[in-house]
Design an enzyme around this catalytic site. Structure first.
Site, PDB file in Angstrom:
ATOM      1  N   ASP A  80      -2.461  -1.265  -4.991  1.00 32.69           N
ATOM      2  CA  ASP A  80      -3.140  -1.738  -3.765  1.00 32.69           C
ATOM      3  C   ASP A  80      -2.467  -2.273  -2.727  1.00 32.69           C
ATOM      4  O   ASP A  80      -2.762  -2.657  -1.557  1.00 32.69           O
ATOM      5  CB  ASP A  80      -4.453  -2.284  -4.246  1.00 32.69           C
ATOM      6  N   ASP A 137     -12.776  11.181 -16.441  1.00 33.87           N
ATOM      7  CA  ASP A 137     -12.802  11.366 -17.815  1.00 33.87           C
ATOM      8  C   ASP A 137     -12.845  10.185 -18.766  1.00 33.87           C
ATOM      9  O   ASP A 137     -13.618  10.224 -19.766  1.00 33.87           O
ATOM     10  CB  ASP A 137     -11.781  12.415 -18.398  1.00 33.87           C
ATOM     11  N   ARG A 187     -13.366  -0.217   5.382  1.00 32.72           N
ATOM     12  CA  ARG A 187     -14.053  -0.285   4.028  1.00 32.72           C
ATOM     13  C   ARG A 187     -13.735  -1.642   3.181  1.00 32.72           C
ATOM     14  O   ARG A 187     -14.562  -1.990   2.399  1.00 32.72           O
ATOM     15  CB  ARG A 187     -13.357   0.796   3.361  1.00 32.72           C
ATOM     16  N   ARG A 193      -8.632  11.398  -8.844  1.00 35.29           N
ATOM     17  CA  ARG A 193      -9.762  10.222  -9.333  1.00 35.29           C
ATOM     18  C   ARG A 193     -10.670  10.950 -10.155  1.00 35.29           C
ATOM     19  O   ARG A 193     -11.756  10.912 -10.153  1.00 35.29           O
ATOM     20  CB  ARG A 193     -10.654   9.772  -8.002  1.00 35.29           C
ATOM     21  N   ARG A 212     -16.587   5.989  -3.892  1.00 35.65           N
ATOM     22  CA  ARG A 212     -16.450   6.447  -5.081  1.00 35.65           C
ATOM     23  C   ARG A 212     -16.831   5.404  -6.223  1.00 35.65           C
ATOM     24  O   ARG A 212     -17.201   5.848  -7.366  1.00 35.65           O
ATOM     25  CB  ARG A 212     -14.836   6.729  -5.237  1.00 35.65           C
ATOM     26  N   CYS A 224     -10.406  11.793  -3.522  1.00 37.92           N
ATOM     27  CA  CYS A 224     -10.186  10.933  -2.069  1.00 37.92           C
ATOM     28  C   CYS A 224      -8.723  11.151  -1.664  1.00 37.92           C
ATOM     29  O   CYS A 224      -8.074  11.818  -2.488  1.00 37.92           O
ATOM     30  CB  CYS A 224     -10.527   9.587  -2.250  1.00 37.92           C
ATOM     31  N   LYS A 276     -13.223  -7.356  -2.461  1.00 35.93           N
ATOM     32  CA  LYS A 276     -14.027  -6.083  -2.491  1.00 35.93           C
ATOM     33  C   LYS A 276     -13.927  -5.437  -3.845  1.00 35.93           C
ATOM     34  O   LYS A 276     -15.043  -4.941  -4.305  1.00 35.93           O
ATOM     35  CB  LYS A 276     -13.002  -5.180  -1.906  1.00 35.93           C
ATOM     36  N   ASN A 277     -12.666  -5.630  -4.680  1.00 37.68           N
ATOM     37  CA  ASN A 277     -12.763  -4.956  -6.036  1.00 37.68           C
ATOM     38  C   ASN A 277     -13.576  -5.725  -7.034  1.00 37.68           C
ATOM     39  O   ASN A 277     -13.460  -5.261  -8.281  1.00 37.68           O
ATOM     40  CB  ASN A 277     -11.476  -4.436  -6.482  1.00 37.68           C
TER      41      ASN A 277
HETATM   42  C1  EPZ Z   1      -9.733   0.533  -9.115  1.00 36.67           C
HETATM   43  O1  EPZ Z   1      -9.963   1.923  -8.826  1.00 36.67           O
HETATM   44  C2  EPZ Z   1      -9.660   0.078  -7.609  1.00 36.67           C
HETATM   45  N1  EPZ Z   1     -11.134   0.031  -6.899  1.00 36.67           N
HETATM   46  C3  EPZ Z   1      -8.617   0.579  -6.839  1.00 36.67           C
HETATM   47  O2  EPZ Z   1      -8.564   0.006  -5.616  1.00 36.67           O
HETATM   48  C4  EPZ Z   1      -7.287   0.273  -7.541  1.00 36.67           C
HETATM   49  O3  EPZ Z   1      -6.364   0.713  -6.711  1.00 36.67           O
HETATM   50  C5  EPZ Z   1      -7.481   0.663  -8.775  1.00 36.67           C
HETATM   51  O4  EPZ Z   1      -8.492   0.109  -9.686  1.00 36.67           O
HETATM   52  C6  EPZ Z   1      -6.122   0.273  -9.752  1.00 36.67           C
HETATM   53  O5  EPZ Z   1      -5.807  -1.138  -9.821  1.00 36.67           O
HETATM   54  C7  EPZ Z   1     -12.042  -0.495  -7.199  1.00 36.67           C
HETATM   55  O6  EPZ Z   1     -11.955  -1.537  -7.972  1.00 36.67           O
HETATM   56  C8  EPZ Z   1     -13.437  -0.290  -6.611  1.00 36.67           C
HETATM   57  P1  EPZ Z   1      -8.366   3.119 -12.196  1.00 36.67           P
HETATM   58  P2  EPZ Z   1     -10.547   2.643 -10.151  1.00 36.67           P
HETATM   59  O7  EPZ Z   1      -9.497   3.985 -12.926  1.00 36.67           O
HETATM   60  O8  EPZ Z   1     -11.148   1.984 -11.348  1.00 36.67           O
HETATM   61  C9  EPZ Z   1      -6.587   7.503 -13.456  1.00 36.67           C
HETATM   62  C10 EPZ Z   1      -8.308  -0.178  -3.125  1.00 36.67           C
HETATM   63  O9  EPZ Z   1      -7.467   0.425  -2.311  1.00 36.67           O
HETATM   64  N2  EPZ Z   1      -7.905   7.640 -14.140  1.00 36.67           N
HETATM   65  O10 EPZ Z   1      -7.720   2.015 -12.729  1.00 36.67           O
HETATM   66  O11 EPZ Z   1     -10.623   4.220  -9.716  1.00 36.67           O
HETATM   67  C11 EPZ Z   1      -6.989   7.407 -11.958  1.00 36.67           C
HETATM   68  O12 EPZ Z   1      -7.001   8.754 -11.635  1.00 36.67           O
HETATM   69  C12 EPZ Z   1      -8.762   0.648  -4.353  1.00 36.67           C
HETATM   70  O13 EPZ Z   1      -9.096  -1.291  -2.993  1.00 36.67           O
HETATM   71  C13 EPZ Z   1      -8.082   8.677 -15.067  1.00 36.67           C
HETATM   72  O14 EPZ Z   1      -7.471   9.574 -15.102  1.00 36.67           O
HETATM   73  O15 EPZ Z   1      -8.984   2.779 -10.926  1.00 36.67           O
HETATM   74  C14 EPZ Z   1      -5.593   6.620 -11.609  1.00 36.67           C
HETATM   75  O16 EPZ Z   1      -4.471   7.360 -11.393  1.00 36.67           O
HETATM   76  C15 EPZ Z   1      -8.012   1.980  -4.460  1.00 36.67           C
HETATM   77  N3  EPZ Z   1      -9.344   8.944 -15.426  1.00 36.67           N
HETATM   78  C16 EPZ Z   1      -5.413   5.687 -12.488  1.00 36.67           C
HETATM   79  O17 EPZ Z   1      -6.260   6.082 -13.639  1.00 36.67           O
HETATM   80  C17 EPZ Z   1     -10.214   8.029 -15.253  1.00 36.67           C
HETATM   81  O18 EPZ Z   1     -11.614   8.444 -15.912  1.00 36.67           O
HETATM   82  C18 EPZ Z   1      -5.861   4.372 -12.131  1.00 36.67           C
HETATM   83  O19 EPZ Z   1      -7.407   4.469 -12.061  1.00 36.67           O
HETATM   84  C19 EPZ Z   1     -10.148   7.161 -14.618  1.00 36.67           C
HETATM   85  C20 EPZ Z   1      -8.851   6.926 -13.823  1.00 36.67           C
END
Ligand code: EPZ
Length: 419
Positions: free
Chosen positions: A305, A124, A397, A121, A92, A116, A22-23
């Site tokens: 995850d 920035d 999902r 999420r 998202r 979510c 999915k990711n």
């Molecule tokens: C991706 O989400 C995955 N989703 C998530 O999988 C996965 O948990 C996550 O990466 C971490 O591996 C997809 O790929 C579609 P991040 P993403 O940006 O890109 C903070 C699942 O269950 N952050 O690495 O949103 C954020 O709040 C889903 O399959 C900021 O602060 O993850 C979090 O605490 C859930 N500012 C951390 O970074 C930003 O601009 C990790 O987020 C972006 C993120």
């Protein structure tokens, strides 16, 4: 609304093929916008998030058809740079579209995708990365207006290795003349897959999987036929299903090297695991031992995850397990329902301390997020009696008919319609 009705106590036993990731599929669907031709994604999982993303692509002017396990995208018609508000809230991952829309049309308007169940999420880092490429961003009233008229290649530094922000910058830079370098990039396997997909379209991306990624902009990208990588999280979830029921499983079409942290923990719990090139076989002990400590981290650390699934497995392991969720601020919501099933779990902030119990009891529970829902299904497989897991749609999902796969492996699980 639908739910999963599970009669626990059956061992998971048999062979299964892992679904595709999915990711990986979600950013690849977004990146398909960069091509001025047709793209076919083979073995595309039949999951709600992929269909939601396809719907957004259609609203942007692309043709997007899912048939025979393949997603076909024609992006010649891309003309709309305004993301539909309702859809960008529905999924998202729509934020991944910012990069490719800017890459093709040099302007984009999206609404804040919003938080979510697992956290606020924020985006920035996405916006910081795009600003570093010269994108002018106006944020007002929850709407983000991006002007990419003066976009240029450049250096991007991420304070945190965000998966989505790294992917957005790669896609925004793919058609940008010059060399863009991303520092402190996320290293997840799905980012390597995005690199491979963009390069299959004629792009020039290198370094994915390391902390420094270089994107050499090209003039145009062409459509291609591509098969995404196996879903390491869906595969890990099936390994946990065998582990928690004292069963055994042979998973084919997996990348063992993407599951090293998960297999390490399952071995620590007493599982015997054999790995070959595209196969993982697991034999569970009659009773699992608790792992001492699990803490989620960006790749190559333990994947967030898989946290909920491993927490569910630890509920019936002998001993005390400590789980620390370091990536998302609210990703322990499955604990309440696991306790309803008789688990002994104490939560303090982002740390859960699990005292393993002999048996869980079936109960009526509800998924609150995708992986937490999968964790409840795992607990139900091991529980005595019947469990009803409500909100199957949340699990759909990211899992391609999870109940069919588990049923094929010996579980007594049905998808039921609820009032
Ligand atoms: C991706 O989400 C995955 N989703 C998530 O999988 C996965 O948990 C996550 O990466 C971490 O591996 C997809 O790929 C579609 P991040 P993403 O940006 O890109 C903070 C699942 O269950 N952050 O690495 O949103 C954020 O709040 C889903 O399959 C900021 O602060 O993850 C979090 O605490 C859930 N500012 C951390 O970074 C930003 O601009 C990790 O987020 C972006 C993120």
């Amino acid at each position: 609304m639908e739910g999963f009705q599970v009669m626990g106590g059956e061992k998971i036993k048999g062979e299964a093929k892992a679904q595709r990731a999915k990711n990986a599929v979600l950013p690849i669907l977004a990146a398909a916008l960069l091509a001025d031709g047709d793209t076919v994604i083979r073995q595309c999982p039949d999951i709600r998030d992929a269909h939601a993303m396809a719907e957004i692509l259609q609203k942007l002017g692309c043709a997007c058809v899912y048939a025979d396990g393949e997603m076909r995208i024609s992006s010649q018609g891309l003309k709309n740079w305004v993301m539909p508000d309702d859809l960008s809230k529905q999924i998202r991952s729509s934020i991944f579209l910012l990069g490719p829309i800017l890459g093709r049309l040099r302007r984009a308007t999206v609404t804040y995708p919003g938080g979510c169940e697992i956290g606020l999420r924020p985006i920035d880092l996405h916006l910081k990365g795009l600003k570093a490429l010269g994108v002018k961003i106006l944020e007002e009233g929850g709407v983000i207006r991006c002007d990419g008229g003066s976009m240029r290649a450049g250096d991007v530094y991420f304070d945190y290795p965000s998966v989505g922000a790294t992917e957005n910058v790669i896609m925004a830079a793919a058609l940008l003349p010059g060399l863009t370098t991303v520092h402190n990039a996320a290293r997840e396997p799905e980012i390597v897959d995005l690199q491979d997909f963009i390069n299959a379209m004629g792009g020039r991306v290198r370094g994915a999987g390391t902390q420094v990624i270089e994107i050499e902009g090209v003039n145009a990208l062409r459509g291609c036929v591509y098969t995404p990588i196996p879903d390491r999280i869906a595969a890990g979830t099936l390994l946990c299903a065998a582990a928690v029921t004292g069963g055994e499983i042979c998973l084919r079409g997996v990348h063992p090297w993407d599951l090293i942290p998960v297999c390490d923990k399952l071995r620590e719990m007493g599982c015997r695991i054999h790995e070959e090139k595209e196969k993982i076989a697991l034999w569970a002990p009659r009773r699992l031992k608790a792992f001492s400590r699990l803490q989620t981290q960006p790749h190559p650390g333990f994947p967030t995850d898989m946290q909920a699934q491993m927490l569910a497995v630890s509920c019936v392991a002998e001993g005390t397990s400590v789980i620390v969720e370091n990536v998302f601020e609210n990703r322990l919501s499955h604990v309440a329902d696991l306790c309803r099933m008789g688990a002994d779990i104490r939560v303090n902030g982002c740390t859960a301390v699990v005292q393993g119990v002999e048996k869980l009891n079936g109960a009526k529970v509800a998924a609150r997020d995708l992986r937490g829902g999968a964790a409840l299904v795992l607990a139900a497989l091991a529980a005595q009696g019947e469990t009803l897991v409500e909100r199957a749609a949340l699990i759909d999902r990211g899992y391609d008919h999870l109940e069919r796969t588990l049923s094929f492996l010996g579980a007594r699980i049905l998808r039921v319609k609820l009032l």
